[in-house]
Scaffold this motif. Structure first.
Motif, mmCIF file in Angstrom:
data_model
loop_
_atom_site.group_PDB
_atom_site.id
_atom_site.type_symbol
_atom_site.label_atom_id
_atom_site.label_comp_id
_atom_site.label_asym_id
_atom_site.label_seq_id
_atom_site.Cartn_x
_atom_site.Cartn_y
_atom_site.Cartn_z
ATOM 1 N N ASN A 50 0.811 -1.211 0.000
ATOM 2 C CA ASN A 50 0.000 0.000 0.000
ATOM 3 C C ASN A 50 0.852 1.274 0.000
ATOM 4 O O ASN A 50 0.460 2.302 0.538
ATOM 5 N N GLY A 51 2.038 1.159 -0.591
ATOM 6 C CA GLY A 51 2.910 2.317 -0.679
ATOM 7 C C GLY A 51 3.665 2.636 0.589
ATOM 8 O O GLY A 51 4.264 3.717 0.713
ATOM 9 N N ARG A 53 6.326 3.229 3.284
ATOM 10 C CA ARG A 53 7.765 3.480 3.305
ATOM 11 C C ARG A 53 8.159 4.011 4.672
ATOM 12 O O ARG A 53 7.488 4.874 5.238
ATOM 13 N N ASP A 79 2.328 6.264 3.546
ATOM 14 C CA ASP A 79 1.765 5.305 2.601
ATOM 15 C C ASP A 79 0.782 6.029 1.700
ATOM 16 O O ASP A 79 0.608 7.252 1.787
ATOM 17 N N TRP A 80 0.120 5.289 0.818
ATOM 18 C CA TRP A 80 -0.737 5.913 -0.188
ATOM 19 C C TRP A 80 -2.092 6.359 0.353
ATOM 20 O O TRP A 80 -2.866 6.984 -0.362
ATOM 21 N N ARG A 284 5.820 7.523 -1.442
ATOM 22 C CA ARG A 284 6.296 6.912 -2.689
ATOM 23 C C ARG A 284 5.378 7.274 -3.844
ATOM 24 O O ARG A 284 4.175 7.480 -3.658
ATOM 25 N N ARG A 286 2.926 6.725 -6.716
ATOM 26 C CA ARG A 286 1.927 5.671 -6.927
ATOM 27 C C ARG A 286 1.783 5.405 -8.421
ATOM 28 O O ARG A 286 1.495 6.326 -9.188
ATOM 29 N N PRO A 292 -4.932 3.237 -3.345
ATOM 30 C CA PRO A 292 -4.655 2.790 -1.969
ATOM 31 C C PRO A 292 -5.822 2.027 -1.374
ATOM 32 O O PRO A 292 -6.982 2.257 -1.719
#
Length: 308
Positions: A50-51, A53, A79-80, A284, A286, A292
């Protein structure tokens, strides 16, 4: 008449007070100082679904004889879903056996019920003496949303030889004029003496109440207490009442103005202004067509997801 008691400060530092500076490249360094003490510094990046990091930096050191040691970790997460987090953890011990631990974090996320942006800060500290029966622990939190809902609170505990003490307090503002504040403090000794004090107030649109109790228990179990209360009717009239275990009592209506804080002295606009580093965390990229997962589920405790 001041009907509101007082606003307590959580003591949570702003992000600028921590000086968090994450490195953009992976680093793994060690060294030895002239006095024989050693140090290390490392940084990296963890990626997930889900992105997710997490960029992190760890550093620490110890004396030449291992009698003292310190560690510090910084991190930022995103995250996203728009989730962002900034955090610090510190710990150490010295040659006398004293030890300490401290963590701080700041989070931006979207509330799963209201869909409003929310910023939350939290901090914990603890320390323990290596030479006597003494230590303390504190936990603080602040929560804010974009419509003025605010919650603040703290739990504290301490011990020094034969005496221990506790303190809890909270404040809650619903963003529409309703406010609840409370405090509960108590202490005890190993001989059995106990004492405490607590109060609570609730107000909305000039109408509300306050109530509290002060109490004491002797080693033999004998208890004394005094309870009191106030009802504020919003028309300049205040009903005051109370009693104690020694026979005191009062019940009167007086002409007094009512004042209380319907809004926090530090709110959403303030925390946004003090959270520029958190808000500037870049997630990050997408990929096109990837969306997401917005099924938040129960909110996790970010403290459970700190880098080790």
């Amino acid at each position: 008449m001041f009907a509101g008691l007082f606003t307590l400060d959580t003591g949570i530092a702003n992000e600028k007070d921590w000086g968090i500076s994450l490195l953009n490249e992976n680093v793994n360094e060690t060294g030895t100082n002239e006095d024989g003490s050693t140090w290390y510094r490392e940084s990296g990046e963890d990626l997930g679904e889900n992105g997710y990091r997490c960029r992190w930096t760890r550093m620490g050191g110890r004396s030449h004889d291992d009698s003292s040691e310190w560690k510090e970790t910084w991190w930022e997460k995103s995250d996203w879903t728009g989730y962002k987090e900034l955090g610090v953890e510190k710990s150490g011990r010295n040659a006398e056996g004293d030890s300490w631990w401290e963590t701080w974090q700041e989070v931006l996320h979207q509330d799963e019920w209201s869909n409003l942006a929310r910023i939350e800060r939290s901090a914990q500290k603890q320390a323990k003496s290596g030479t006597e029966n003494a230590g303390w622990y504190e936990k603080w939190w602040e929560k804010y949303d974009a419509k003025g809902w605010t919650e603040k609170g703290a739990h504290k505990y301490g011990r020094l030889n034969e005496q221990s003490w506790w303190e809890k307090w909270g404040e809650h503002y619903d963003g529409r004029g309703s406010v609840l504040k409370w405090t509960d403090k108590w202490a005890e000794t190993e001989l059995g003496t106990k004492w405490g004090d607590k109060w609570e107030e609730k107000f909305f649109a000039g109408i509300g109440s306050r109530q509290g109790e002060t109490w004491h228990v002797s080693p033999s179990g004998e208890r004394w207490s005094r309870t009191w209360g106030e009802e504020h009717f919003g028309n300049g009239k205040v009903h005051k009442y109370g009693k104690s275990t020694t026979g005191e009592s009062w019940d009167i209506v007086v002409d007094e103005e009512t004042y209380y804080e319907a809004e926090p002295h530090y709110g959403w606009a303030d925390v946004v202004g003090d959270s520029s580093q958190l808000l500037s965390i870049q997630p990050r990229d997408r990929p096109p067509g990837v969306f997401p997962n917005l099924d938040f589920g129960p909110s996790p405790d970010p403290a459970d997801d700190q880098p080790g």
